[in-house]
Write an enzyme that holds these catalytic residues in place. Structure first.
Site, PDB file in Angstrom:
ATOM      1  N   HIS A 136       0.843  -1.195   0.000  1.00  0.00           N
ATOM      2  CA  HIS A 136       0.000   0.000   0.000  1.00  0.00           C
ATOM      3  C   HIS A 136       0.879   1.245   0.000  1.00  0.00           C
ATOM      4  CE1 HIS A 136      -2.991  -2.994   0.897  1.00  0.00           C
ATOM      5  NE2 HIS A 136      -3.957  -2.092   0.836  1.00  0.00           N
ATOM      6  N   ASN A 137       2.189   1.036  -0.277  1.00  0.00           N
ATOM      7  CA  ASN A 137       3.135   2.141  -0.273  1.00  0.00           C
ATOM      8  C   ASN A 137       3.283   2.677  -1.713  1.00  0.00           C
ATOM      9  OD1 ASN A 137       5.576   3.530  -0.575  1.00  0.00           O
ATOM     10  ND2 ASN A 137       6.580   2.377   1.064  1.00  0.00           N
ATOM     11  N   GLY A 179       5.235   4.755  -3.063  1.00  0.00           N
ATOM     12  CA  GLY A 179       6.634   4.826  -3.524  1.00  0.00           C
ATOM     13  C   GLY A 179       7.077   3.494  -4.102  1.00  0.00           C
ATOM     14  N   GLU A 233      -1.304  -8.023   8.604  1.00  0.00           N
ATOM     15  CA  GLU A 233      -0.324  -7.630   9.614  1.00  0.00           C
ATOM     16  C   GLU A 233       0.958  -8.441   9.405  1.00  0.00           C
ATOM     17  OE1 GLU A 233       0.006  -7.394  14.372  1.00  0.00           O
ATOM     18  OE2 GLU A 233      -1.977  -7.882  13.560  1.00  0.00           O
ATOM     19  N   ASP A 235       9.656  -6.926   1.192  1.00  0.00           N
ATOM     20  CA  ASP A 235       9.835  -6.558   2.596  1.00  0.00           C
ATOM     21  C   ASP A 235      11.319  -6.295   2.805  1.00  0.00           C
ATOM     22  OD1 ASP A 235       8.293  -6.181   5.046  1.00  0.00           O
ATOM     23  OD2 ASP A 235       9.652  -7.661   5.883  1.00  0.00           O
ATOM     24  N   SER A 236      11.629  -5.226   3.507  1.00  0.00           N
ATOM     25  CA  SER A 236      13.032  -4.847   3.610  1.00  0.00           C
ATOM     26  C   SER A 236      13.311  -4.177   4.933  1.00  0.00           C
ATOM     27  CB  SER A 236      13.388  -3.900   2.462  1.00  0.00           C
ATOM     28  OG  SER A 236      12.551  -2.765   2.507  1.00  0.00           O
ATOM     29  N   PHE A 248      15.901   7.519   1.483  1.00  0.00           N
ATOM     30  CA  PHE A 248      14.849   7.517   2.505  1.00  0.00           C
ATOM     31  C   PHE A 248      15.319   6.675   3.691  1.00  0.00           C
ATOM     32  CE2 PHE A 248      13.226   3.155   2.087  1.00  0.00           C
ATOM     33  CZ  PHE A 248      13.855   2.772   0.915  1.00  0.00           C
ATOM     34  N   TYR A 299      16.882   4.872   6.579  1.00  0.00           N
ATOM     35  CA  TYR A 299      18.173   4.913   7.263  1.00  0.00           C
ATOM     36  C   TYR A 299      19.326   5.295   6.325  1.00  0.00           C
ATOM     37  CZ  TYR A 299      15.604   2.360  10.893  1.00  0.00           C
ATOM     38  OH  TYR A 299      14.688   1.980  11.849  1.00  0.00           O
ATOM     39  N   LYS A 340      22.937   4.417  -6.076  1.00  0.00           N
ATOM     40  CA  LYS A 340      22.409   3.503  -5.052  1.00  0.00           C
ATOM     41  C   LYS A 340      21.735   2.300  -5.726  1.00  0.00           C
ATOM     42  CE  LYS A 340      19.170   2.843  -1.322  1.00  0.00           C
ATOM     43  NZ  LYS A 340      17.978   3.296  -0.629  1.00  0.00           N
TER      44      LYS A 340
HETATM   45  P1  IMP Z   1       8.807  -2.247   4.772  1.00  0.00           P
HETATM   46  O1  IMP Z   1       7.927  -1.262   4.078  1.00  0.00           O
HETATM   47  O2  IMP Z   1       8.158  -3.043   5.844  1.00  0.00           O
HETATM   48  O3  IMP Z   1       9.564  -3.099   3.796  1.00  0.00           O
HETATM   49  O4  IMP Z   1       9.843  -1.342   5.583  1.00  0.00           O
HETATM   50  C1  IMP Z   1      11.099  -1.132   5.148  1.00  0.00           C
HETATM   51  C2  IMP Z   1      11.798  -0.160   6.096  1.00  0.00           C
HETATM   52  O5  IMP Z   1      13.181  -0.525   6.115  1.00  0.00           O
HETATM   53  C3  IMP Z   1      11.772   1.250   5.559  1.00  0.00           C
HETATM   54  O6  IMP Z   1      10.770   2.007   6.149  1.00  0.00           O
HETATM   55  C4  IMP Z   1      13.151   1.773   5.941  1.00  0.00           C
HETATM   56  O7  IMP Z   1      13.110   2.187   7.260  1.00  0.00           O
HETATM   57  C5  IMP Z   1      14.032   0.565   5.918  1.00  0.00           C
HETATM   58  N1  IMP Z   1      14.694   0.442   4.610  1.00  0.00           N
HETATM   59  C6  IMP Z   1      14.480  -0.521   3.680  1.00  0.00           C
HETATM   60  N2  IMP Z   1      15.227  -0.299   2.580  1.00  0.00           N
HETATM   61  C7  IMP Z   1      15.905   0.830   2.829  1.00  0.00           C
HETATM   62  C8  IMP Z   1      16.830   1.580   2.034  1.00  0.00           C
HETATM   63  O8  IMP Z   1      17.164   1.286   0.883  1.00  0.00           O
HETATM   64  N3  IMP Z   1      17.305   2.700   2.619  1.00  0.00           N
HETATM   65  C9  IMP Z   1      16.965   3.096   3.865  1.00  0.00           C
HETATM   66  N4  IMP Z   1      16.112   2.448   4.624  1.00  0.00           N
HETATM   67  C10 IMP Z   1      15.589   1.306   4.117  1.00  0.00           C
END
Ligand code: IMP
Length: 200
Positions: free
Chosen positions: A13-14, A16, A44, A73-74, A156, A158, A179
């Site tokens: 739902h993001n 970006g 969830e 997921d990241s 964005f 970190y 990047k």
């Molecule tokens: P997700 O939406 O649950 O996958 O949350 C990923 C979160 O991990 C993001 O909100 C960031 O805080 C962090 N994150 C993942 N990838 C990156 C990146 O490429 N740069 C900086 N933070 C990242």
């Protein structure tokens, strides 16, 4: 060799992520429908691994839409913090999604840990799920070290405290192209493209 599907649901739902992933898939002729546009609920994230959460989201979207689904997921894993914040990387920014707060927490917890180890990695898991239950996960990582104070306004999350291995700039100072050439997300995508037999 599995083929890229003509269209798939992006289980996020993001906005970006929808933009970024749609652009990556367009050259393959894959049309993307956002889960939010289909009114699909956002499950969830209850798993303790990136792959587990990515699969959970992709499976939910595939079974409720009847279409192949892709999810991402990241997050950031800090070695001296035992891999934290990990799957709760987004949550450390609080309800305001303020990554200044999240980066300050990492700094505070590292100071409290008493170690000088600043190594960390970004991880991305991409999960592909079919309505018939077939599934696959592709993971990419970017190793690096944390630095303070935060530097750079690009990127964005970190990015301003993360210096990739072999680089001097933080991800926040790098151009998006620089990047993207090395990122955990790009590495995971490369594996997905190889799975589909598509040129990277
Ligand atoms: P997700 O939406 O649950 O996958 O949350 C990923 C979160 O991990 C993001 O909100 C960031 O805080 C962090 N994150 C993942 N990838 C990156 C990146 O490429 N740069 C900086 N933070 C990242």
């Amino acid at each position: 060799m599995p083929q890229p599907p003509p269209r798939l649901v992006l289980a996020t739902h993001n906005p970006g992520k929808v933009r970024e992933i749609s652009a990556l898939l367009a050259p393959l002729g894959v049309g993307v429908i956002a889960a939010g546009d289909l009114g699909l609920p956002e499950p969830e994230e209850t798993e303790d691994s990136f792959a587990g959460n990515a699969l959970l989201k992709a499976r939910a979207a595939a079974s409720s839409s009847g279409l192949p689904a892709l999810s991402d997921d990241s997050g950031l894993e800090v070695a001296a913090l035992g891999g934290a914040p990990g799957v709760v990387s987004a949550r450390w920014a609080g309800p305001e999604k303020d990554f200044g707060v999240a980066m300050a927490r990492v700094e505070r917890e590292l100071a409290a840990s008493g170690t000088l180890d600043r190594s960390a990695r970004f991880v991305c898991a991409l999960a592909l799920a079919q309505p018939d239950g077939a599934q696959a996960v592709f993971e990419g990582q970017l190793r690096g070290a944390l630095t303070w104070p935060p530097r750079g306004k690009n990127g964005f999350g970190y990015d301003p405290i993360f210096v990739p291995e072999g680089q001097e700039k933080t991800c926040g100072e790098m151009t998006p192209e620089a990047k993207h050439a090395i990122s955990h997300r790009a590495m995971a995508f490369k594996k997905l493209l190889a799975f589909w037999g598509a040129p990277a």
